[in-house]
Design an enzyme around this catalytic site. Structure first.
Site, PDB file in Angstrom:
ATOM      1  N   ALA A  75      27.762   2.600  47.676  1.00 29.77           N
ATOM      2  CA  ALA A  75      28.638   2.654  48.853  1.00 29.77           C
ATOM      3  C   ALA A  75      29.381   1.336  49.003  1.00 29.77           C
ATOM      4  CB  ALA A  75      27.828   2.933  50.122  1.00 29.77           C
ATOM      5  N   GLU A 108      24.402  11.780  40.607  1.00 28.65           N
ATOM      6  CA  GLU A 108      25.061  12.974  41.117  1.00 28.65           C
ATOM      7  C   GLU A 108      26.208  12.531  42.009  1.00 28.65           C
ATOM      8  OE1 GLU A 108      20.834  13.907  40.322  1.00 28.65           O
ATOM      9  OE2 GLU A 108      21.652  12.607  41.878  1.00 28.65           O
ATOM     10  N   ASN A 113      34.743  14.741  44.980  1.00 28.56           N
ATOM     11  CA  ASN A 113      35.013  13.309  45.060  1.00 28.56           C
ATOM     12  C   ASN A 113      35.700  12.833  43.780  1.00 28.56           C
ATOM     13  OD1 ASN A 113      35.043  10.555  45.503  1.00 28.56           O
ATOM     14  ND2 ASN A 113      32.952  10.486  46.308  1.00 28.56           N
ATOM     15  N   TYR A 120      33.435   6.727  37.612  1.00 30.01           N
ATOM     16  CA  TYR A 120      32.274   6.871  36.735  1.00 30.01           C
ATOM     17  C   TYR A 120      32.710   7.184  35.297  1.00 30.01           C
ATOM     18  CZ  TYR A 120      29.700   6.970  41.148  1.00 30.01           C
ATOM     19  OH  TYR A 120      29.193   6.656  42.375  1.00 30.01           O
TER      20      TYR A 120
END
Length: 152
Positions: A75, A108, A113, A120
């Site tokens: 985050a 995950e 998103n 990633y």
């Protein structure tokens, strides 16, 4: 405005208040304080925080399993997203675990998103499957992603 250098260090229990504040702003179903405290206390976890000065601006929570490192939570303060903070945290995580040639990384991410999925992928992750109805707030599916231990 003068740019403040990003500093990455291991998270501590004293950071829980700031972690909790970011988590509640970043996610519709935030982790509880006790979930973070549990991960911070585990000797098999690597929990890193990104700081600008004394301010926590992002974090990564990672746990070691038998055959993989599981990136459990990433985050960044919403107004500081897309400035390389998550990338810096993950790069530091990969650096700290580079000696472990037998464990890859898994995570995950919500299938909706797109920004996180692109990030990633840029870091060497590939989609490997779907967890149906994984997220409890809206039953959204999760994309399971994997990064080989020797990815560059």
């Amino acid at each position: 405005m003068t740019a403040v250098a990003l500093y990455i260090r291991a998270l501590e229990l004293g950071d829980l208040g700031d972690i909790e504040e970011i988590e509640q702003r970043a996610y519709p179903t935030p982790w509880s304080r006790s979930m973070f405290a549990s991960e911070l206390a585990k000797p098999t976890s690597i929990c890193l925080g990104a700081f600008e000065g004394d301010e926590l601006v992002g974090y990564v929570i990672n746990s070691r399993y038998v055959d993989a490192w599981h990136i459990m939570n990433v985050a960044v303060v919403p107004e500081r997203q897309r400035r390389g903070i998550a990338t810096a945290l993950l790069d530091r995580l990969f650096e700290l675990t580079r000696h472990d040639e037998r464990r890859g990384f898994t995570l995950e991410v919500r299938v909706s998103n797109d920004a996180a999925i692109r990030l990633y992928e840029q870091l060497g992750f590939e989609g490997r499957g779907i967890r149906r109805g994984y997220y409890t707030d809206n039953r959204e599916d999760a994309l399971i992603m994997w990064r080989d231990p020797r990815a560059t």
